[in-house]
Scaffold this active site. Structure first.
Site, PDB file in Angstrom:
ATOM      1  N   PRO A 192       0.808  -1.230   0.000  1.00  0.00           N
ATOM      2  CA  PRO A 192       0.000   0.000   0.000  1.00  0.00           C
ATOM      3  C   PRO A 192       0.839   1.276   0.000  1.00  0.00           C
ATOM      4  O   PRO A 192       0.506   2.237  -0.706  1.00  0.00           O
ATOM      5  CB  PRO A 192      -0.837  -0.141   1.280  1.00  0.00           C
ATOM      6  CG  PRO A 192      -1.005  -1.616   1.440  1.00  0.00           C
ATOM      7  CD  PRO A 192       0.318  -2.193   1.005  1.00  0.00           C
ATOM      8  N   GLN A 193       1.940   1.310   0.760  1.00  0.00           N
ATOM      9  CA  GLN A 193       2.774   2.516   0.750  1.00  0.00           C
ATOM     10  C   GLN A 193       3.432   2.699  -0.614  1.00  0.00           C
ATOM     11  O   GLN A 193       3.516   3.829  -1.110  1.00  0.00           O
ATOM     12  CB  GLN A 193       3.836   2.470   1.853  1.00  0.00           C
ATOM     13  CG  GLN A 193       4.787   3.674   1.792  1.00  0.00           C
ATOM     14  CD  GLN A 193       5.419   4.025   3.113  1.00  0.00           C
ATOM     15  OE1 GLN A 193       4.737   4.175   4.121  1.00  0.00           O
ATOM     16  NE2 GLN A 193       6.731   4.174   3.121  1.00  0.00           N
ATOM     17  N   GLU A 194       3.890   1.607  -1.213  1.00  0.00           N
ATOM     18  CA  GLU A 194       4.486   1.720  -2.551  1.00  0.00           C
ATOM     19  C   GLU A 194       3.474   2.299  -3.536  1.00  0.00           C
ATOM     20  O   GLU A 194       3.815   3.164  -4.360  1.00  0.00           O
ATOM     21  CB  GLU A 194       4.955   0.342  -3.033  1.00  0.00           C
ATOM     22  CG  GLU A 194       5.534   0.372  -4.439  1.00  0.00           C
ATOM     23  CD  GLU A 194       6.056  -0.980  -4.904  1.00  0.00           C
ATOM     24  OE1 GLU A 194       6.366  -1.105  -6.106  1.00  0.00           O
ATOM     25  OE2 GLU A 194       6.145  -1.908  -4.073  1.00  0.00           O
TER      26      GLU A 194
END
Length: 385
Positions: free
Chosen positions: A248-250
Protein backbone atom coordinates in the site's frame (compact mmCIF):
# COMPACT_ATOMS: atom_id res chain seq x y z
CA UNK A 1 1.59 20.63 -3.31
CA UNK A 2 3.11 22.11 -6.46
CA UNK A 3 3.49 25.79 -7.23
CA UNK A 4 0.63 25.55 -9.73
CA UNK A 5 -1.89 24.23 -7.24
CA UNK A 6 -3.73 26.84 -5.20
CA UNK A 7 -4.83 24.28 -2.64
CA UNK A 8 -2.64 23.58 0.36
CA UNK A 9 -2.62 19.90 1.23
CA UNK A 10 -4.19 19.35 4.68
CA UNK A 11 -1.29 17.14 5.81
CA UNK A 12 1.31 19.88 5.40
CA UNK A 13 2.92 21.55 8.44
CA UNK A 14 5.52 24.27 9.04
CA UNK A 15 8.13 21.56 9.55
CA UNK A 16 7.29 20.13 6.12
CA UNK A 17 7.50 23.61 4.59
CA UNK A 18 11.09 23.85 5.84
CA UNK A 19 11.84 20.42 4.42
CA UNK A 20 10.41 21.55 1.08
CA UNK A 21 12.82 24.50 1.03
CA UNK A 22 15.74 22.17 1.76
CA UNK A 23 14.65 19.66 -0.87
CA UNK A 24 14.05 22.35 -3.48
CA UNK A 25 17.47 23.87 -2.89
CA UNK A 26 19.25 20.50 -3.02
CA UNK A 27 17.45 19.38 -6.16
CA UNK A 28 18.10 22.68 -7.94
CA UNK A 29 21.80 22.45 -7.14
CA UNK A 30 22.54 18.73 -7.40
CA UNK A 31 19.89 17.22 -9.65
CA UNK A 32 18.31 19.62 -12.16
CA UNK A 33 21.57 20.52 -13.99
CA UNK A 34 22.41 16.83 -14.49
CA UNK A 35 19.11 15.32 -15.62
CA UNK A 36 19.94 15.31 -19.33
CA UNK A 37 23.37 13.74 -18.76
CA UNK A 38 21.94 11.09 -16.44
CA UNK A 39 19.32 10.28 -19.06
CA UNK A 40 22.10 9.56 -21.54
CA UNK A 41 24.14 7.42 -19.13
CA UNK A 42 21.11 5.57 -17.75
CA UNK A 43 21.69 6.27 -14.07
CA UNK A 44 22.53 9.02 -11.60
CA UNK A 45 26.08 9.54 -10.38
CA UNK A 46 26.85 7.23 -7.46
CA UNK A 47 27.97 10.08 -5.20
CA UNK A 48 24.55 11.73 -5.46
CA UNK A 49 23.40 9.16 -2.90
CA UNK A 50 25.98 10.16 -0.30
CA UNK A 51 25.39 13.86 -0.96
CA UNK A 52 21.64 13.35 -0.44
CA UNK A 53 22.39 11.38 2.73
CA UNK A 54 24.63 14.17 4.04
CA UNK A 55 21.83 16.66 3.36
CA UNK A 56 19.43 14.54 5.42
CA UNK A 57 17.17 13.70 2.46
CA UNK A 58 17.39 9.90 2.59
CA UNK A 59 15.20 7.72 4.82
CA UNK A 60 13.23 10.75 6.00
CA UNK A 61 10.57 8.56 7.62
CA UNK A 62 12.92 6.08 9.30
CA UNK A 63 13.48 6.51 13.09
CA UNK A 64 16.43 8.65 14.14
CA UNK A 65 17.88 5.81 16.23
CA UNK A 66 18.69 4.03 12.95
CA UNK A 67 20.10 7.13 11.25
CA UNK A 68 16.89 8.25 9.59
CA UNK A 69 15.07 11.57 9.71
CA UNK A 70 12.49 10.52 12.28
CA UNK A 71 9.65 11.84 10.12
CA UNK A 72 6.53 10.34 8.57
CA UNK A 73 5.32 9.41 5.11
CA UNK A 74 4.45 13.09 4.67
CA UNK A 75 8.16 13.89 4.65
CA UNK A 76 8.71 11.38 1.85
CA UNK A 77 5.76 12.87 -0.06
CA UNK A 78 7.25 16.38 0.04
CA UNK A 79 10.49 15.13 -1.54
CA UNK A 80 8.54 13.19 -4.18
CA UNK A 81 6.58 16.34 -5.04
CA UNK A 82 9.71 18.44 -5.33
CA UNK A 83 11.31 15.88 -7.63
CA UNK A 84 8.22 16.03 -9.85
CA UNK A 85 8.32 19.82 -9.85
CA UNK A 86 11.64 19.78 -11.73
CA UNK A 87 10.79 16.73 -13.84
CA UNK A 88 13.24 14.47 -11.99
CA UNK A 89 12.52 10.84 -12.79
CA UNK A 90 16.15 9.75 -12.43
CA UNK A 91 16.91 9.72 -8.69
CA UNK A 92 15.33 6.54 -7.31
CA UNK A 93 15.07 7.74 -3.74
CA UNK A 94 11.40 6.83 -3.33
CA UNK A 95 12.27 3.16 -3.91
CA UNK A 96 15.33 3.41 -1.66
CA UNK A 97 13.79 5.38 1.22
CA UNK A 98 10.06 4.83 0.90
CA UNK A 99 10.10 1.13 0.06
CA UNK A 100 13.39 -0.73 0.73
CA UNK A 101 14.17 0.99 4.05
CA UNK A 102 10.60 0.41 5.22
CA UNK A 103 10.77 -3.32 4.57
CA UNK A 104 13.80 -3.41 6.85
CA UNK A 105 12.28 -1.08 9.45
CA UNK A 106 8.90 -2.83 9.57
CA UNK A 107 10.00 -6.46 9.31
CA UNK A 108 13.69 -6.66 10.11
CA UNK A 109 15.07 -7.96 13.39
CA UNK A 110 16.75 -5.43 15.66
CA UNK A 111 20.13 -6.67 14.47
CA UNK A 112 19.09 -6.32 10.83
CA UNK A 113 17.81 -2.78 11.34
CA UNK A 114 21.05 -1.70 12.98
CA UNK A 115 23.10 -3.39 10.29
CA UNK A 116 21.40 -1.84 7.23
CA UNK A 117 19.33 1.25 8.01
CA UNK A 118 22.20 3.62 8.93
CA UNK A 119 23.93 2.85 5.62
CA UNK A 120 20.72 3.40 3.68
CA UNK A 121 20.21 6.73 5.47
CA UNK A 122 23.75 7.92 4.74
CA UNK A 123 23.75 6.81 1.12
CA UNK A 124 26.65 4.42 1.71
CA UNK A 125 24.21 1.68 0.74
CA UNK A 126 21.85 2.00 -2.22
CA UNK A 127 18.72 -0.11 -1.84
CA UNK A 128 16.65 -2.08 -4.35
CA UNK A 129 13.86 -4.63 -4.13
CA UNK A 130 13.78 -7.51 -6.61
CA UNK A 131 10.31 -8.92 -7.19
CA UNK A 132 9.73 -9.00 -10.96
CA UNK A 133 11.18 -11.81 -13.06
CA UNK A 134 11.35 -12.36 -16.81
CA UNK A 135 8.39 -14.73 -16.45
CA UNK A 136 6.56 -13.23 -13.48
CA UNK A 137 5.33 -9.70 -12.90
CA UNK A 138 2.26 -8.79 -10.89
CA UNK A 139 1.49 -12.44 -10.10
CA UNK A 140 3.78 -13.38 -7.22
CA UNK A 141 2.80 -17.05 -7.52
CA UNK A 142 4.79 -17.18 -10.76
CA UNK A 143 8.10 -16.45 -9.03
CA UNK A 144 10.73 -19.09 -9.76
CA UNK A 145 13.77 -17.65 -7.91
CA UNK A 146 14.56 -20.18 -5.23
CA UNK A 147 16.48 -20.13 -1.96
CA UNK A 148 17.50 -23.52 -0.55
CA UNK A 149 18.77 -23.88 3.01
CA UNK A 150 22.36 -25.14 3.17
CA UNK A 151 23.74 -25.21 6.70
CA UNK A 152 23.97 -21.68 8.07
CA UNK A 153 23.20 -20.16 4.64
CA UNK A 154 20.67 -20.11 1.86
CA UNK A 155 21.73 -20.78 -1.73
CA UNK A 156 19.86 -18.29 -3.91
CA UNK A 157 19.30 -18.93 -7.62
CA UNK A 158 17.21 -17.01 -10.14
CA UNK A 159 16.88 -13.94 -12.33
CA UNK A 160 15.13 -10.63 -11.73
CA UNK A 161 14.36 -7.85 -14.18
CA UNK A 162 13.12 -4.23 -14.26
CA UNK A 163 14.86 -3.62 -10.92
CA UNK A 164 14.99 0.08 -10.00
CA UNK A 165 18.41 1.13 -8.65
CA UNK A 166 19.60 -2.28 -9.85
CA UNK A 167 22.99 -1.39 -11.32
CA UNK A 168 24.07 0.61 -8.25
CA UNK A 169 22.35 -1.35 -5.48
CA UNK A 170 24.52 -2.50 -2.57
CA UNK A 171 21.53 -4.00 -0.76
CA UNK A 172 18.86 -5.97 -2.64
CA UNK A 173 15.76 -7.43 -1.00
CA UNK A 174 15.04 -10.53 -3.08
CA UNK A 175 11.67 -12.27 -3.21
CA UNK A 176 12.32 -16.01 -3.43
CA UNK A 177 10.65 -19.37 -2.94
CA UNK A 178 11.84 -21.15 0.18
CA UNK A 179 9.34 -24.02 -0.08
CA UNK A 180 5.72 -24.81 -0.82
CA UNK A 181 3.87 -26.22 -3.81
CA UNK A 182 4.33 -24.88 -7.37
CA UNK A 183 0.91 -23.16 -7.32
CA UNK A 184 1.22 -21.99 -3.70
CA UNK A 185 4.87 -21.17 -3.03
CA UNK A 186 6.25 -20.29 0.36
CA UNK A 187 7.87 -16.91 -0.22
CA UNK A 188 10.61 -15.26 1.83
CA UNK A 189 12.56 -12.04 1.53
CA UNK A 190 16.33 -12.41 1.57
CA UNK A 191 18.62 -9.41 1.85
CA UNK A 192 21.65 -9.68 -0.42
CA UNK A 193 24.70 -7.53 0.27
CA UNK A 194 25.92 -7.34 -3.31
CA UNK A 195 29.51 -6.17 -2.74
CA UNK A 196 30.65 -9.51 -1.37
CA UNK A 197 28.15 -11.87 -2.98
CA UNK A 198 29.84 -14.52 -5.11
CA UNK A 199 27.55 -15.66 -7.90
CA UNK A 200 25.73 -12.33 -8.05
CA UNK A 201 25.90 -10.42 -11.33
CA UNK A 202 24.16 -7.54 -13.01
CA UNK A 203 22.88 -7.48 -16.57
CA UNK A 204 22.51 -4.40 -18.69
CA UNK A 205 20.91 -1.15 -17.61
CA UNK A 206 17.66 -1.44 -19.53
CA UNK A 207 16.81 1.00 -22.32
CA UNK A 208 13.33 2.22 -21.48
CA UNK A 209 10.86 4.42 -23.35
CA UNK A 210 10.88 6.89 -20.45
CA UNK A 211 12.57 7.27 -17.06
CA UNK A 212 15.80 7.43 -19.05
CA UNK A 213 17.95 8.49 -16.09
CA UNK A 214 16.43 5.95 -13.68
CA UNK A 215 18.79 3.04 -13.16
CA UNK A 216 16.76 -0.07 -14.06
CA UNK A 217 18.63 -3.33 -14.47
CA UNK A 218 18.58 -7.11 -14.70
CA UNK A 219 20.00 -9.05 -11.72
CA UNK A 220 21.22 -12.64 -11.69
CA UNK A 221 21.78 -14.97 -8.75
CA UNK A 222 23.78 -18.16 -9.34
CA UNK A 223 24.01 -20.17 -6.13
CA UNK A 224 24.57 -16.96 -4.16
CA UNK A 225 25.21 -17.76 -0.50
CA UNK A 226 23.04 -15.60 1.75
CA UNK A 227 23.52 -15.99 5.52
CA UNK A 228 20.34 -17.18 7.23
CA UNK A 229 20.75 -14.11 9.46
CA UNK A 230 19.87 -12.06 6.36
CA UNK A 231 16.42 -13.64 6.01
CA UNK A 232 14.22 -10.61 6.62
CA UNK A 233 12.45 -11.04 9.94
CA UNK A 234 14.37 -14.21 10.77
CA UNK A 235 11.68 -16.73 9.83
CA UNK A 236 11.03 -18.28 6.39
CA UNK A 237 7.63 -18.13 4.75
CA UNK A 238 6.83 -14.57 5.85
CA UNK A 239 7.50 -13.00 2.45
CA UNK A 240 3.95 -12.79 1.13
CA UNK A 241 2.63 -11.18 4.32
CA UNK A 242 5.56 -8.75 4.35
CA UNK A 243 4.88 -7.78 0.74
CA UNK A 244 1.17 -7.28 1.35
CA UNK A 245 1.97 -5.10 4.36
CA UNK A 246 4.27 -2.77 2.41
CA UNK A 247 2.62 -2.62 -1.02
CA UNK A 248 0.00 0.00 0.00
CA UNK A 249 2.77 2.52 0.75
CA UNK A 250 4.49 1.72 -2.55
CA UNK A 251 1.22 2.33 -4.40
CA UNK A 252 0.58 5.55 -2.50
CA UNK A 253 4.07 6.75 -3.52
CA UNK A 254 3.07 6.20 -7.16
CA UNK A 255 -0.19 8.10 -6.60
CA UNK A 256 1.59 11.04 -4.96
CA UNK A 257 4.15 11.21 -7.76
CA UNK A 258 1.39 10.96 -10.39
CA UNK A 259 -0.51 13.93 -8.97
CA UNK A 260 2.64 16.02 -8.67
CA UNK A 261 3.64 15.12 -12.25
CA UNK A 262 0.15 16.11 -13.43
CA UNK A 263 0.51 19.51 -11.79
CA UNK A 264 4.00 19.90 -13.29
CA UNK A 265 2.71 19.14 -16.80
CA UNK A 266 -0.15 21.59 -16.35
CA UNK A 267 2.19 24.36 -15.17
CA UNK A 268 4.50 23.81 -18.16
CA UNK A 269 1.56 23.94 -20.56
CA UNK A 270 -0.08 27.05 -19.10
CA UNK A 271 3.23 28.88 -19.41
CA UNK A 272 3.65 27.68 -23.00
CA UNK A 273 0.18 28.65 -24.28
CA UNK A 274 0.49 32.13 -22.78
CA UNK A 275 3.70 32.72 -24.72
CA UNK A 276 3.09 30.88 -27.99
CA UNK A 277 1.00 32.52 -30.72
CA UNK A 278 -0.94 31.18 -33.69
CA UNK A 279 -2.99 33.11 -36.22
CA UNK A 280 -1.98 36.35 -34.58
CA UNK A 281 -3.02 35.60 -31.01
CA UNK A 282 -1.92 33.65 -27.95
CA UNK A 283 -2.83 29.99 -27.86
CA UNK A 284 -4.52 30.73 -24.53
CA UNK A 285 -7.01 32.95 -26.39
CA UNK A 286 -8.48 29.96 -28.22
CA UNK A 287 -11.50 28.38 -26.60
CA UNK A 288 -10.21 24.86 -27.26
CA UNK A 289 -7.02 25.64 -25.34
CA UNK A 290 -8.91 27.14 -22.40
CA UNK A 291 -11.43 24.31 -22.23
CA UNK A 292 -8.75 21.61 -22.49
CA UNK A 293 -6.74 23.21 -19.68
CA UNK A 294 -9.89 23.66 -17.61
CA UNK A 295 -10.48 19.92 -17.88
CA UNK A 296 -6.84 19.14 -17.03
CA UNK A 297 -6.87 21.49 -14.04
CA UNK A 298 -10.05 19.84 -12.77
CA UNK A 299 -8.61 16.34 -13.23
CA UNK A 300 -5.51 17.38 -11.28
CA UNK A 301 -7.51 19.03 -8.50
CA UNK A 302 -9.81 16.03 -8.04
CA UNK A 303 -6.84 13.64 -8.00
CA UNK A 304 -4.98 15.89 -5.55
CA UNK A 305 -7.96 15.95 -3.17
CA UNK A 306 -8.38 12.17 -3.22
CA UNK A 307 -4.68 11.41 -2.86
CA UNK A 308 -4.35 13.98 -0.04
CA UNK A 309 -7.12 12.12 1.76
CA UNK A 310 -5.26 8.85 1.23
CA UNK A 311 -2.07 10.40 2.65
CA UNK A 312 -4.01 11.52 5.75
CA UNK A 313 -5.45 8.01 6.13
CA UNK A 314 -2.00 6.48 5.75
CA UNK A 315 -0.56 8.82 8.38
CA UNK A 316 -3.28 7.59 10.75
CA UNK A 317 -2.56 3.96 9.86
CA UNK A 318 -5.95 3.58 8.19
CA UNK A 319 -5.12 3.21 4.47
CA UNK A 320 -5.96 -0.32 3.37
CA UNK A 321 -4.97 -2.22 0.24
CA UNK A 322 -8.20 -1.25 -1.52
CA UNK A 323 -7.75 2.47 -0.90
CA UNK A 324 -4.13 2.33 -2.03
CA UNK A 325 -5.12 0.45 -5.19
CA UNK A 326 -7.79 3.06 -5.94
CA UNK A 327 -5.28 5.89 -5.49
CA UNK A 328 -2.62 4.19 -7.62
CA UNK A 329 -4.77 3.34 -10.62
CA UNK A 330 -6.83 6.52 -10.64
CA UNK A 331 -3.95 8.96 -10.24
CA UNK A 332 -1.69 7.21 -12.75
CA UNK A 333 -4.52 6.89 -15.26
CA UNK A 334 -5.42 10.59 -14.92
CA UNK A 335 -1.75 11.53 -15.24
CA UNK A 336 -1.47 9.81 -18.61
CA UNK A 337 -4.64 11.48 -19.81
CA UNK A 338 -3.64 14.97 -18.65
CA UNK A 339 -0.07 14.87 -19.91
CA UNK A 340 -1.24 13.62 -23.31
CA UNK A 341 -3.60 16.62 -23.62
CA UNK A 342 -0.73 18.90 -22.61
CA UNK A 343 1.54 17.45 -25.29
CA UNK A 344 -1.17 18.18 -27.87
CA UNK A 345 -1.23 21.85 -26.87
CA UNK A 346 2.53 22.07 -27.43
CA UNK A 347 2.08 20.90 -31.01
CA UNK A 348 5.26 19.61 -32.67
CA UNK A 349 7.40 20.94 -29.83
CA UNK A 350 5.62 18.54 -27.49
CA UNK A 351 7.19 15.64 -29.39
CA UNK A 352 10.75 16.95 -29.08
CA UNK A 353 12.76 15.23 -26.35
CA UNK A 354 14.50 18.44 -25.30
CA UNK A 355 11.15 19.79 -24.11
CA UNK A 356 10.28 18.77 -20.54
CA UNK A 357 6.68 18.06 -21.54
CA UNK A 358 7.85 15.31 -23.91
CA UNK A 359 9.87 13.69 -21.15
CA UNK A 360 6.91 14.02 -18.79
CA UNK A 361 4.79 12.17 -21.37
CA UNK A 362 7.17 9.24 -21.79
CA UNK A 363 7.87 9.07 -18.04
CA UNK A 364 4.15 8.92 -17.21
CA UNK A 365 3.24 5.75 -19.07
CA UNK A 366 4.99 3.30 -16.76
CA UNK A 367 3.05 4.57 -13.74
CA UNK A 368 0.12 2.44 -14.93
CA UNK A 369 2.36 -0.65 -15.05
CA UNK A 370 4.76 -0.82 -12.09
CA UNK A 371 3.75 -1.27 -8.48
CA UNK A 372 1.19 -3.74 -9.82
CA UNK A 373 -0.57 -3.02 -13.12
CA UNK A 374 -3.75 -0.97 -13.02
CA UNK A 375 -5.67 -4.06 -14.08
CA UNK A 376 -4.44 -5.79 -10.91
CA UNK A 377 -5.45 -2.69 -8.91
CA UNK A 378 -9.00 -3.02 -10.25
CA UNK A 379 -9.00 -6.71 -9.34
CA UNK A 380 -7.98 -5.85 -5.75
CA UNK A 381 -10.77 -3.27 -5.57
CA UNK A 382 -13.33 -5.65 -7.05
CA UNK A 383 -12.55 -8.29 -4.44
CA UNK A 384 -13.57 -5.85 -1.72
CA UNK A 385 -17.02 -5.23 -3.19
Amino acid sequence: MSDHSTRRSPWLTEDLDLLRELARSFLAREVAPNLWRWGEQGHVDRDLWTRAGAAGLLCLSIPEEYGGGGGTFAHEAVLIEEQARIGDSAFGTSVHSGIVAHYVNAHGTEEQKRRWLPGLASGELVGAIAMTEPGAGSDLRGISTRAVRDGADYRLTGAKTFISNGSQADLVIVVARTGGAPDAPELSLLVVETREAEGFSRGRVLDKVGLKGQDTAELFFDEVRVPSAHLLGGRPGQGFAQLMDQLPQERLIIAVSSVAAMEHALALTVEHVKQRTAFGRELMAFQNTRFTLAECATEAAVARSFVDDCVLRHLRGELDATGAAMAKWWASDRLCRVVDECVQLFGGYGYMTEYPIARAWTDARVQRIYGGTNEIMKEIIARSL
